[in-house]
Design a protein around this motif. Structure first.
Motif, PDB file in Angstrom:
ATOM      1  N   GLN A 178      25.310 -19.130   7.718  1.00  0.00           N
ATOM      2  CA  GLN A 178      26.448 -19.974   7.325  1.00  0.00           C
ATOM      3  C   GLN A 178      26.980 -19.589   5.945  1.00  0.00           C
ATOM      4  N   LEU A 179      26.088 -19.413   4.997  1.00  0.00           N
ATOM      5  CA  LEU A 179      26.527 -19.085   3.634  1.00  0.00           C
ATOM      6  C   LEU A 179      27.117 -17.683   3.559  1.00  0.00           C
ATOM      7  N   GLY A 180      26.657 -16.787   4.420  1.00  0.00           N
ATOM      8  CA  GLY A 180      27.268 -15.451   4.471  1.00  0.00           C
ATOM      9  C   GLY A 180      28.719 -15.524   4.928  1.00  0.00           C
ATOM     10  N   ILE A 181      28.978 -16.326   5.949  1.00  0.00           N
ATOM     11  CA  ILE A 181      30.356 -16.505   6.444  1.00  0.00           C
ATOM     12  C   ILE A 181      31.219 -17.155   5.380  1.00  0.00           C
ATOM     13  N   ILE A 182      30.682 -18.216   4.745  1.00  0.00           N
ATOM     14  CA  ILE A 182      31.440 -18.940   3.717  1.00  0.00           C
ATOM     15  C   ILE A 182      31.785 -18.018   2.555  1.00  0.00           C
ATOM     16  N   ALA A 183      30.779 -17.281   2.080  1.00  0.00           N
ATOM     17  CA  ALA A 183      31.005 -16.392   0.933  1.00  0.00           C
ATOM     18  C   ALA A 183      32.035 -15.316   1.272  1.00  0.00           C
ATOM     19  N   THR A 184      32.002 -14.816   2.491  1.00  0.00           N
ATOM     20  CA  THR A 184      32.971 -13.793   2.915  1.00  0.00           C
ATOM     21  C   THR A 184      34.387 -14.357   2.911  1.00  0.00           C
ATOM     22  N   HIS A 185      34.570 -15.555   3.457  1.00  0.00           N
ATOM     23  CA  HIS A 185      35.897 -16.182   3.468  1.00  0.00           C
ATOM     24  C   HIS A 185      36.397 -16.436   2.041  1.00  0.00           C
TER      25      HIS A 185
ATOM     26  N   ALA B  48      26.565 -12.905  -3.978  1.00  0.00           N
ATOM     27  CA  ALA B  48      25.415 -12.701  -3.102  1.00  0.00           C
ATOM     28  C   ALA B  48      24.098 -13.156  -3.726  1.00  0.00           C
ATOM     29  N   GLU B  49      23.862 -12.790  -5.000  1.00  0.00           N
ATOM     30  CA  GLU B  49      22.554 -13.057  -5.609  1.00  0.00           C
ATOM     31  C   GLU B  49      22.188 -14.539  -5.642  1.00  0.00           C
ATOM     32  N   PRO B  50      23.129 -15.458  -5.989  1.00  0.00           N
ATOM     33  CA  PRO B  50      22.768 -16.880  -5.954  1.00  0.00           C
ATOM     34  C   PRO B  50      22.343 -17.352  -4.567  1.00  0.00           C
ATOM     35  N   VAL B  51      22.948 -16.776  -3.517  1.00  0.00           N
ATOM     36  CA  VAL B  51      22.574 -17.156  -2.154  1.00  0.00           C
ATOM     37  C   VAL B  51      21.159 -16.682  -1.849  1.00  0.00           C
ATOM     38  N   TYR B  52      20.847 -15.432  -2.254  1.00  0.00           N
ATOM     39  CA  TYR B  52      19.486 -14.927  -2.044  1.00  0.00           C
ATOM     40  C   TYR B  52      18.468 -15.779  -2.811  1.00  0.00           C
ATOM     41  N   GLY B  53      18.851 -16.217  -4.005  1.00  0.00           N
ATOM     42  CA  GLY B  53      17.969 -17.096  -4.775  1.00  0.00           C
ATOM     43  C   GLY B  53      17.733 -18.420  -4.055  1.00  0.00           C
ATOM     44  N   PHE B  54      18.779 -18.943  -3.431  1.00  0.00           N
ATOM     45  CA  PHE B  54      18.672 -20.190  -2.679  1.00  0.00           C
ATOM     46  C   PHE B  54      17.762 -20.021  -1.463  1.00  0.00           C
ATOM     47  N   LEU B  55      17.909 -18.904  -0.765  1.00  0.00           N
ATOM     48  CA  LEU B  55      17.081 -18.640   0.415  1.00  0.00           C
ATOM     49  C   LEU B  55      15.605 -18.499   0.022  1.00  0.00           C
ATOM     50  N   SER B  56      15.356 -17.873  -1.144  1.00  0.00           N
ATOM     51  CA  SER B  56      13.986 -17.751  -1.650  1.00  0.00           C
ATOM     52  C   SER B  56      13.424 -19.129  -1.987  1.00  0.00           C
ATOM     53  N   TYR B  57      14.263 -19.983  -2.553  1.00  0.00           N
ATOM     54  CA  TYR B  57      13.866 -21.359  -2.889  1.00  0.00           C
ATOM     55  C   TYR B  57      13.508 -22.141  -1.619  1.00  0.00           C
ATOM     56  N   LEU B  58      14.301 -21.964  -0.563  1.00  0.00           N
ATOM     57  CA  LEU B  58      14.035 -22.654   0.699  1.00  0.00           C
ATOM     58  C   LEU B  58      12.700 -22.222   1.296  1.00  0.00           C
ATOM     59  N   LYS B  59      12.345 -20.954   1.090  1.00  0.00           N
ATOM     60  CA  LYS B  59      11.093 -20.437   1.642  1.00  0.00           C
ATOM     61  C   LYS B  59       9.890 -20.843   0.795  1.00  0.00           C
TER      62      LYS B  59
END
Length: 321
Positions: A48-55, A21-32
């Motif tokens: 999208q990344l939430g679905i991918i990470a869950t799978h 989860a944390e790397p995704v949150y870091g990516f979202l912060s970077y996008l903002k």
């Protein structure tokens, strides 16, 4: 003020290990903060990344560096089984590639495992062909001014020879055979082919050649079809003129160069049942392209084969007692 609460979709990342989860949150912060992307775009990445990470977590992945091309292909296959559209698969893959590029930038990965992996191809909808009566209605252009003659010659050639828009626009005067029996066409991949044309197409091209000089500004201009300015006609101009003639001639559907080519292929195939000939005329390298283009299905091909191939007509083996 209303006390009604705004219901938001649950964040699937909150149910995953921090290592995912944390790397995704870091990516979202970077996008903002660094890319300045809109909230809507960031929300799509988040989804999208939430679905991918869950799978991936369900398949045993706990860290992003465990993801390899095989796992990504499995992710695509899972999406296909779930009925996910090709466009949605493409969006998902694009999100994953961007995320992995971010991890490489952060030196948390050395390579992007999603690079070089493509999702299912989107099926391009083919235009509905015009029937013969509609073609006659469209091509009943009897105006004698140069632009009208040019336009009818172009439409007659698109329908009479089945060439592509780019092939039509790139034609030079010297590509027309002196006897008017064939034209030289440069198709995809710069491949040359000779296409037969006769009848109305030939007559109107010859008529246009007698009027071409009225638009010609530069005697060195080789283009067969000229714009009002005396230069080679553009793709956009051809498309615009075809659409306008469709309206003028009261044809019910939108007219485009591709629709005329498609009508050519369909009518030739309906009359001849010769798929190979249509493939050659269209300039298709692979017959499967022609099969899709002309709405053929395998059952029809099998029936043609059974009727035509000498080894297909086999006597049933006699039963042994």
């Amino acid at each position: 003020m209303s006390n009604q609460k705004v219901v938001t979709d649950p964040d699937p990342l909150t149910l995953l290990p921090e290592t995912l989860a944390e790397p995704v949150y870091g990516f979202l912060s970077y996008l903002k903060n660094e890319k300045g992307l809109s909230p809507h775009t960031r929300k799509n990445y988040h989804h999208q990344l939430g679905i991918i990470a869950t799978h991936l977590h369900q398949s045993g992945v706990t860290q992003w560096r465990q993801v390899d091309p095989a796992k990504i292909r499995l992710l695509i296959a899972t999406g296909q089984q779930a009925g996910l559209k090709a466009s949605s698969q493409a969006t998902r893959l694009s999100s994953l590639r961007s995320f992995f590029d971010f991890l490489i930038q952060k030196k948390e990965l050395s390579a992007n495992p999603a690079k070089g992996i493509s999702g299912p191809k989107k099926q391009k909808p083919l235009p509905k062909n015009l029937d013969v009566d509609e073609m006659d209605q469209l091509l009943s252009v009897d105006l004698s001014d140069p632009l009208s003659v040019r336009d009818r010659a172009m439409m007659e050639l698109l329908y009479g020879a089945g060439i592509r828009l780019a092939e039509l626009a790139s034609l030079n005067v010297q590509d027309i055979h002196p006897d008017g029996e064939e034209i030289r066409v440069i198709g995809k991949g710069n491949k040359e082919r000779k296409v037969p044309f006769s009848g109305q197409a030939c007559e109107w091209v010859q008529l246009w050649l007698t009027m071409r000089r009225t638009l010609l500004k530069d005697t060195q201009e080789p283009a067969l079809f000229l714009s009002r300015l005396g230069k080679r006609i553009s793709h956009r101009n051809v498309q615009k003129r075809m659409a306008e003639w469709g309206l003028k001639q009261h044809v019910s559907s939108h007219i485009s160069p591709h629709k005329l080519r498609h009508s050519f292929a369909t009518h030739i195939l309906e009359s001849s049942n010769n798929l190979r000939a249509v493939q050659e005329l269209l300039g298709h390298e692979n017959i499967s392209t022609t099969q899709v283009y002309t709405h053929l299905d395998f059952q029809h091909l099998a029936q043609v084969y059974d009727k035509a191939h000498p080894r297909a007509k086999k006597d049933k083996p006699t039963e042994t007692e």
